[in-house]
Design a protein around this motif. Sequence first.
Motif, PDB file in Angstrom:
ATOM      1  N   ILE A 125      21.274   3.451 -13.337  1.00 34.28           N
ATOM      2  CA  ILE A 125      22.556   3.710 -14.004  1.00 34.28           C
ATOM      3  C   ILE A 125      22.497   5.130 -14.555  1.00 34.28           C
ATOM      4  N   TYR A 126      23.434   5.969 -14.128  1.00 36.04           N
ATOM      5  CA  TYR A 126      23.515   7.322 -14.682  1.00 36.04           C
ATOM      6  C   TYR A 126      24.415   7.271 -15.912  1.00 36.04           C
ATOM      7  N   GLY A 127      23.980   7.878 -16.984  1.00 36.83           N
ATOM      8  CA  GLY A 127      24.769   7.896 -18.219  1.00 36.83           C
ATOM      9  C   GLY A 127      24.446   6.669 -19.069  1.00 36.83           C
TER      10      GLY A 127
ATOM     11  N   GLY B  77      24.296   5.846   5.084  1.00 36.47           N
ATOM     12  CA  GLY B  77      25.340   5.226   4.276  1.00 36.47           C
ATOM     13  C   GLY B  77      26.368   6.277   3.929  1.00 36.47           C
ATOM     14  N   PRO B  78      27.567   5.843   3.543  1.00 31.05           N
ATOM     15  CA  PRO B  78      28.613   6.812   3.210  1.00 31.05           C
ATOM     16  C   PRO B  78      28.219   7.690   2.022  1.00 31.05           C
ATOM     17  N   SER B  79      28.888   8.816   1.846  1.00 26.05           N
ATOM     18  CA  SER B  79      28.645   9.669   0.678  1.00 26.05           C
ATOM     19  C   SER B  79      28.850   8.863  -0.589  1.00 26.05           C
ATOM     20  N   GLY B  80      27.954   9.041  -1.530  1.00 21.68           N
ATOM     21  CA  GLY B  80      28.086   8.343  -2.812  1.00 21.68           C
ATOM     22  C   GLY B  80      27.538   6.928  -2.792  1.00 21.68           C
ATOM     23  N   SER B  81      26.934   6.505  -1.669  1.00 14.79           N
ATOM     24  CA  SER B  81      26.443   5.113  -1.584  1.00 14.79           C
ATOM     25  C   SER B  81      25.118   4.917  -2.312  1.00 14.79           C
ATOM     26  N   GLY B  82      24.433   6.034  -2.644  1.00 13.46           N
ATOM     27  CA  GLY B  82      23.184   5.923  -3.397  1.00 13.46           C
ATOM     28  C   GLY B  82      21.939   6.330  -2.615  1.00 13.46           C
ATOM     29  N   LYS B  83      22.104   6.920  -1.439  1.00 12.48           N
ATOM     30  CA  LYS B  83      20.951   7.293  -0.599  1.00 12.48           C
ATOM     31  C   LYS B  83      20.006   8.258  -1.319  1.00 12.48           C
ATOM     32  N   SER B  84      20.589   9.354  -1.826  1.00  9.80           N
ATOM     33  CA  SER B  84      19.739  10.373  -2.467  1.00  9.80           C
ATOM     34  C   SER B  84      19.059   9.793  -3.688  1.00  9.80           C
ATOM     35  N   THR B  85      19.801   8.996  -4.450  1.00 12.10           N
ATOM     36  CA  THR B  85      19.208   8.385  -5.644  1.00 12.10           C
ATOM     37  C   THR B  85      18.046   7.490  -5.236  1.00 12.10           C
ATOM     38  N   LEU B  86      18.234   6.697  -4.192  1.00 12.44           N
ATOM     39  CA  LEU B  86      17.178   5.775  -3.760  1.00 12.44           C
ATOM     40  C   LEU B  86      15.925   6.541  -3.358  1.00 12.44           C
TER      41      LEU B  86
ATOM     42  N   SER C 164      29.681   5.517 -17.287  1.00 10.55           N
ATOM     43  CA  SER C 164      28.388   5.431 -16.595  1.00 10.55           C
ATOM     44  C   SER C 164      28.600   5.025 -15.127  1.00 10.55           C
ATOM     45  N   THR C 165      27.632   5.408 -14.283  1.00  9.27           N
ATOM     46  CA  THR C 165      27.719   5.075 -12.857  1.00  9.27           C
ATOM     47  C   THR C 165      26.529   4.222 -12.462  1.00  9.27           C
ATOM     48  N   LYS C 166      26.795   3.079 -11.854  1.00  9.68           N
ATOM     49  CA  LYS C 166      25.697   2.258 -11.341  1.00  9.68           C
ATOM     50  C   LYS C 166      25.443   2.692  -9.903  1.00  9.68           C
ATOM     51  N   ALA C 167      24.480   3.581  -9.717  1.00 14.28           N
ATOM     52  CA  ALA C 167      24.239   4.146  -8.381  1.00 14.28           C
ATOM     53  C   ALA C 167      23.458   3.178  -7.494  1.00 14.28           C
ATOM     54  N   LEU C 168      22.543   2.414  -8.074  1.00 11.54           N
ATOM     55  CA  LEU C 168      21.785   1.412  -7.294  1.00 11.54           C
ATOM     56  C   LEU C 168      21.864   0.080  -8.021  1.00 11.54           C
TER      57      LEU C 168
HETATM   58  P1  ADP Z   1      24.543   9.645  -1.631  1.00 11.64           P
HETATM   59  O1  ADP Z   1      23.237  10.329  -1.507  1.00 11.64           O
HETATM   60  O2  ADP Z   1      24.651   8.416  -0.777  1.00 11.64           O
HETATM   61  O3  ADP Z   1      25.710  10.563  -1.392  1.00 11.64           O
HETATM   62  P2  ADP Z   1      24.036   9.588  -4.490  1.00 11.64           P
HETATM   63  O4  ADP Z   1      22.748   8.881  -4.696  1.00 11.64           O
HETATM   64  O5  ADP Z   1      24.033  11.077  -4.536  1.00 11.64           O
HETATM   65  O6  ADP Z   1      24.694   9.075  -3.125  1.00 11.64           O
HETATM   66  O7  ADP Z   1      25.093   9.091  -5.565  1.00 11.64           O
HETATM   67  C1  ADP Z   1      25.344   7.717  -5.859  1.00 11.64           C
HETATM   68  C2  ADP Z   1      26.313   7.649  -7.053  1.00 11.64           C
HETATM   69  O8  ADP Z   1      25.657   8.124  -8.230  1.00 11.64           O
HETATM   70  C3  ADP Z   1      27.562   8.494  -6.880  1.00 11.64           C
HETATM   71  O9  ADP Z   1      28.645   7.812  -7.488  1.00 11.64           O
HETATM   72  C4  ADP Z   1      27.230   9.770  -7.624  1.00 11.64           C
HETATM   73  O10 ADP Z   1      28.388  10.390  -8.131  1.00 11.64           O
HETATM   74  C5  ADP Z   1      26.357   9.245  -8.765  1.00 11.64           C
HETATM   75  N1  ADP Z   1      25.350  10.233  -9.205  1.00 11.64           N
HETATM   76  C6  ADP Z   1      24.358  10.779  -8.442  1.00 11.64           C
HETATM   77  N2  ADP Z   1      23.597  11.617  -9.169  1.00 11.64           N
HETATM   78  C7  ADP Z   1      24.113  11.613 -10.436  1.00 11.64           C
HETATM   79  C8  ADP Z   1      23.755  12.260 -11.664  1.00 11.64           C
HETATM   80  N3  ADP Z   1      22.704  13.099 -11.737  1.00 11.64           N
HETATM   81  N4  ADP Z   1      24.515  12.016 -12.751  1.00 11.64           N
HETATM   82  C9  ADP Z   1      25.569  11.167 -12.695  1.00 11.64           C
HETATM   83  N5  ADP Z   1      25.949  10.492 -11.574  1.00 11.64           N
HETATM   84  C10 ADP Z   1      25.235  10.712 -10.457  1.00 11.64           C
END
Ligand code: ADP
Length: 254
Positions: free
Chosen positions: A12-14, A42-51, A21-25
């Motif tokens: 959760i970001y924030g 996965g689509p943009s914003g799906s959480g790939k980079s976060t994972l 707050s954003t639940k990314a995963l």
């Molecule tokens: P992807 O790589 O699939 O595009 P991300 O992992 O970048 O997805 O993002 C997943 C979600 O988390 C998105 O809604 C994005 O806006 C949010 N997010 C990613 N990084 C941050 C951050 N540092 N702070 C707040 N929200 C974030």
Amino acid sequence: MSVLEAKQITKIYGDAKSESSTKALNGIDFRVDEGEFVAIMGPSGSGKSTLVSILSGITEPTTGSIDIGGKRIDQMDRFEMALFRRRSLGFVFQEFNLLDSLTIKENIILPMVLDKKETTKMNAKAAEVMKLFDIENIADKYPYEISGGQQQRAAVCRSLVNDPVMVFADEPTGNLDSKSANAVMNCFKKMNEEKNTTILMVTHDVFAASFCKKVIFIKDGRIYLEVASKGTRKEFFNRILDCQAALGGENNDF
Ligand code: ADP
């Protein structure tokens, strides 16, 4: 045998209590076995980079556990984590991340220099990986003297010098033309097939993903679908395209 095992990962970001707050995963269970070559799509914003950032120890998860090579990385402090990343993991990034002031060979052995390995050992390892990927001819050149594809092949070599438990690649073909992307993906394939290196790659690129043995699709912070390669690479390419369409509908944003 599993090399990476992640359980119930959430991020959760924030401030979790705040509406912004954003639940990314959202509770991801994930396992990578030895010798696997996996793409995450996965689509943009799906959480790939976060994972991937969590699995490779860059970002802390909000909850969940991650075990790599028998070590609980979520319980390491910053110093242990930095050392573990340098000694036990390999990384390949979209932007190559080579140092312009060092030759290709010097860039490749940099992780070993930082670990104060013996010179003879470093030279032998550099020669071995450069031969494997056929880049011995550019050993003494500087990054700005060679093409993006050659730079990325050097980065793939660098990711291997410390005999990592596994290699993480983040959009490794994102800055390359199709010919160079093909050469780089063949390097990953070779590293997986000949050295049994376990690889986890995040990509938007269906062509790059078609070199993998398995593709995992994520959507809205959850694992959505898993497809294993079978048949020719072209057939796998088409199956990945079909899955993408099913996942994102007409307006998918990959
Ligand atoms: P992807 O790589 O699939 O595009 P991300 O992992 O970048 O997805 O993002 C997943 C979600 O988390 C998105 O809604 C994005 O806006 C949010 N997010 C990613 N990084 C941050 C951050 N540092 N702070 C707040 N929200 C974030």
